[in-house]
Design an enzyme around this catalytic site. Structure first.
Site: not given
Length: 432
Positions: A289, A392, A206, A243, A370-371, A316, A341
């Site tokens: 998170e 995010k 990320e 997170d 997302r990653s 999450d 998401k």
């Protein structure tokens, strides 16, 4: 006229981790094209909607998405052709009906979401609107406070840090463009600090750094140092968000949290709660998170009771953008925020429903990447349309992350004097 769907095309493309993902084109009768590509995650909640993968180990290590592509071309497209692209709810409901499973395992959330987002893009284009204007109300003018990932650990890296993401939030910025500048300055300052300490400055999935730090605490310490060295005050100008992705640390058999990447220490739920309470006292943390594991609802309740009035506690893996899990959380008074998401739930309609439920209950909502990402910028428009005030979407590096920030900078420019940036005021779940 011309706003009815003429054809839907789909293809297999590559995401930011080199894995296949789905891209869809929704073409209207007047030739208007809407295109969208879906992301995928590395650490996934067990209750997430199913991402359809081919499973043929000889091709892309089994991660191909040709089944999902075929589902769009052979099942979804024939059923949606002739429908109005302007009726997003009807389009999404039709796809859910075609799938018929509770977790979208027949058609795949990657197939359904690609079409859902591409439809919205086609409709916006047809009407001559930007996506955020089309999906939002007349007052879609709030730019989000970003959570910028600057240090990676856990499943997102190969170091001795247990927690997945250490982020900064420029809560003291006056505008979104200021927020990006401040975050970039801290990012570059942190790079210099890590380099001087002899740590690697390569980046993770990320875009955050993944140095082989000696402990979890050291991650917070170097971030604090970077904030100060960049000329900002920790906690006032820039806060820390975490997170830890503790579902990855949790052993359901022993019901303990194992710090498997660092000390191998094992903590009970209560000890994990106390651990976070100490960290919140020690560091300027504004948001955590997945501070507890997705199956540890009792632990989540204890954490919320302990520090839920001080900081944002984001579900999450706990909620997986799903209204049934969110409803349970609201009833139990667990967490005070939800991570949104789109690919966890699978359609824009369901995403809007989850945000609406959160807002009504006084929970904050954070739109997230997302990653495994692509150049698709739909979530940037979505966060403005939804008015959640938080996004995010990774670090200040890697084009797959920067694409979203750049789209938000464009939106800020388009909005001009009516653009709003709320900074710390976005935390309405704790600013009571």
């Amino acid at each position: 006229m011309g706003f009815h769907i003429y054809e839907i095309k789909a293809r297999q493309i590559i995401d930011s981790r080199g894995n296949p993902t789905v891209e869809a084109d929704v073409i209207l009768e007047d030739g208007t094209l809407g295109r969208a590509a879906v992301p995928s995650g590395a650490s996934t909640g067990t209750n997430e909607a199913v991402e359809l993968r081919d499973g043929d180990k000889s091709v892309y290590m089994g991660k191909g998405v040709l089944k999902a592509v075929e589902n769009i071309i052979n099942i979804i497209s024939p059923e949606l052709e002739g429908m109005s692209a302007l009726n997003q709810v009807e389009i999404d409901r039709k796809m859910l009906e075609l799938d018929g499973t509770p977790n979208k395992s027949k058609l795949g959330t990657n197939a359904i979401l690609a079409v859902s987002m591409a439809t919205a893009r086609a409709a916006a284009e047809h009407l001559g609107l930007k996506v955020y204007q089309y999906l939002g109300t007349y007052k879609a003018n709030i730019l989000p406070t970003p959570m910028c990932n600057i240090i990676n650990g856990g499943a997102h890296s190969d170091n001795s840090v247990d927690f997945q993401e250490f982020m900064i939030m420029p809560i003291g910025a006056k505008t979104f463009s200021d927020a990006i500048r401040m975050s970039a300055e801290v990012f570059h300052t942190l790079k210099s600090i890590l380099s001087k300490k002899g740590y690697a400055t390569s980046v993770g999935d990320e875009g955050g750094f993944a140095p082989n730090l000696k402990s979890n605490e050291e991650a917070c310490e170097v971030i604090m140092e970077a904030i100060k060295s960049a000329g900002y005050t920790p906690g006032t100008d820039i806060a820390i968000a975490l997170d830890p992705a503790t579902s990855e640390l949790y052993d359901p058999k022993t019901k303990k949290y194992v710090f498997k990447w660092s000390t191998k220490e094992e903590l009970t739920s209560q000890e994990m709660v106390e651990y976070w309470a100490k960290w919140v006292e020690k560091y300027p943390i504004i948001s955590i998170e997945d501070g507890m594991a997705e199956e540890d609802w009792d632990g989540w309740k204890k954490l919320t009771d302990k520090i839920g009035n001080k900081i944002q506690l984001v579900g999450d893996d706990l909620f997986v953008t799903n209204t049934s899990f969110l409803k349970k959380g609201i009833e139990m008074k667990v967490a005070n925020a939800i991570l949104i998401k789109v690919n966890q739930i699978g359609t824009l309609t369901e995403t809007f429903e989850a945000v609406e439920m959160a807002k009504k209950a006084g929970y904050t909502a954070i739109v997230s990447h997302r990653s495994g990402e692509t150049e698709d910028t739909t979530i940037a428009d979505l966060v403005v349309a939804l008015g959640t005030g938080q996004i995010k979407t990774g670090s200040l590096s890697r084009t797959d992350r920067i694409a979203k920030y750049n789209q938000l900078l464009r939106i800020e420019e388009e909005l001009g004097s009516i653009a709003e940036y709320h900074g710390k005021d976005v935390f309405y779940s704790i600013n009571k």
